[in-house]
Design an enzyme around this catalytic site. Sequence first.
Site, short mmCIF file in Angstrom:
data_model
loop_
_atom_site.label_atom_id
_atom_site.label_comp_id
_atom_site.label_asym_id
_atom_site.label_seq_id
_atom_site.Cartn_x
_atom_site.Cartn_y
_atom_site.Cartn_z
N ARG A 61 0.82 -1.21 0.00
CA ARG A 61 0.00 0.00 0.00
C ARG A 61 0.86 1.27 0.00
NH1 ARG A 61 -2.05 0.88 6.23
NH2 ARG A 61 -0.12 0.21 7.25
N LYS A 105 2.04 -1.18 24.14
CA LYS A 105 2.04 0.28 24.13
C LYS A 105 0.73 0.78 23.50
CE LYS A 105 2.90 3.04 21.17
NZ LYS A 105 1.82 4.05 21.04
N GLN A 165 0.41 14.84 26.65
CA GLN A 165 0.55 14.64 28.09
C GLN A 165 1.62 13.63 28.46
OE1 GLN A 165 -2.83 15.03 26.75
NE2 GLN A 165 -2.30 17.13 27.31
N ASP A 188 5.96 5.28 16.88
CA ASP A 188 6.99 4.33 16.48
C ASP A 188 8.35 4.73 17.06
OD1 ASP A 188 5.11 2.91 14.96
OD2 ASP A 188 5.46 4.18 13.21
N ALA A 248 10.17 13.38 17.56
CA ALA A 248 9.61 13.06 16.25
C ALA A 248 8.59 14.10 15.80
CB ALA A 248 8.96 11.67 16.26
#
Length: 316
Positions: A93, A188, A231, A259, A289
């Site tokens: 994809r 996570k 937060q 990630d 990031a």
Amino acid sequence: MATTFRIVTLTLSPALDLATGIPRLCPNDKLRCSTPVYAPGGGGINVARAIHRLGGEAFALFPAGGSTGQHLVERLNAEGVANRVVPIAEWTRECINVTNQSDGQQYRFVMPGARLAPAEQEALLAALAAIPAPDYLVISGSLPEGLAADFLPRLLQGAVRNGVRCVVDSTGPALRQALDVGGVFLIKPNLEELSALAGVAIAGPEQLAQLARGLVEAGCCQGVLVSLGPQGALLVTDSLIERIPAPTVPRRSTVGAGDSLVAAVTLKLAAGAGWLEAARYGVAAGTAAIMTEGSELCRVEETERLFGWLQGAPAP
């Protein structure tokens, strides 16, 4: 594969990510885009890329097909990330991230992942079994449609049986299956994913901590790191309930923040760090990031600076 990697990532729905910008978003008009920037994408692939950016090594395993899959592999090889590809019939994809330059808002168009034929699923399991057992296996990203119901349980059961610490960052059925297997090292989820998993609306921090601790006490996993966006994150283990604040920084793109967090946590844990230090490093990388443009991941300089602040150094 001759080299033994301490960290292996598995991505079942990889993507070729395209990032571009438009002057302003409006219907019907032709929207003139800026020059597209392509990057290899998908949860586990991004984790491996971020680990590489942070000075570590990881091995990325994933399926790929068509010219988009070939382009993804070329981009990943150009970054120097070790990988193995299982060829598939369907095209990988392509996902599109568009920034509206007039207000800085980002629009993310996520296409469905390529379906894996039964033989291709078995080839993935065989490829994983052929890799010398790592210390950590990161399974990150969404599951493609049509995946066999026992695929993930078989994979996790084999890994846990071989003493591999499994880190799972996924949603819905994948997360539920991982917890049902038991013995997973770390999950996570974000707040919405944990709420959906529990089947209740989470009213506040006490209920959040209670739900996460319940998963640990039930033996589903050893640690839960709940990402809370701006937060920060909540870390819960058998001996810790710790809220980790996120430093306030300029926000440019949220692509790859989760990630980057998983990558940094896993890298620190593999280096022998404790839970809290690893989680702080993860929040630092996730925060770093969002300071980058488009599909770019965390940068080591910003990650280290923000990590220093979280560890008690002067404010960044």
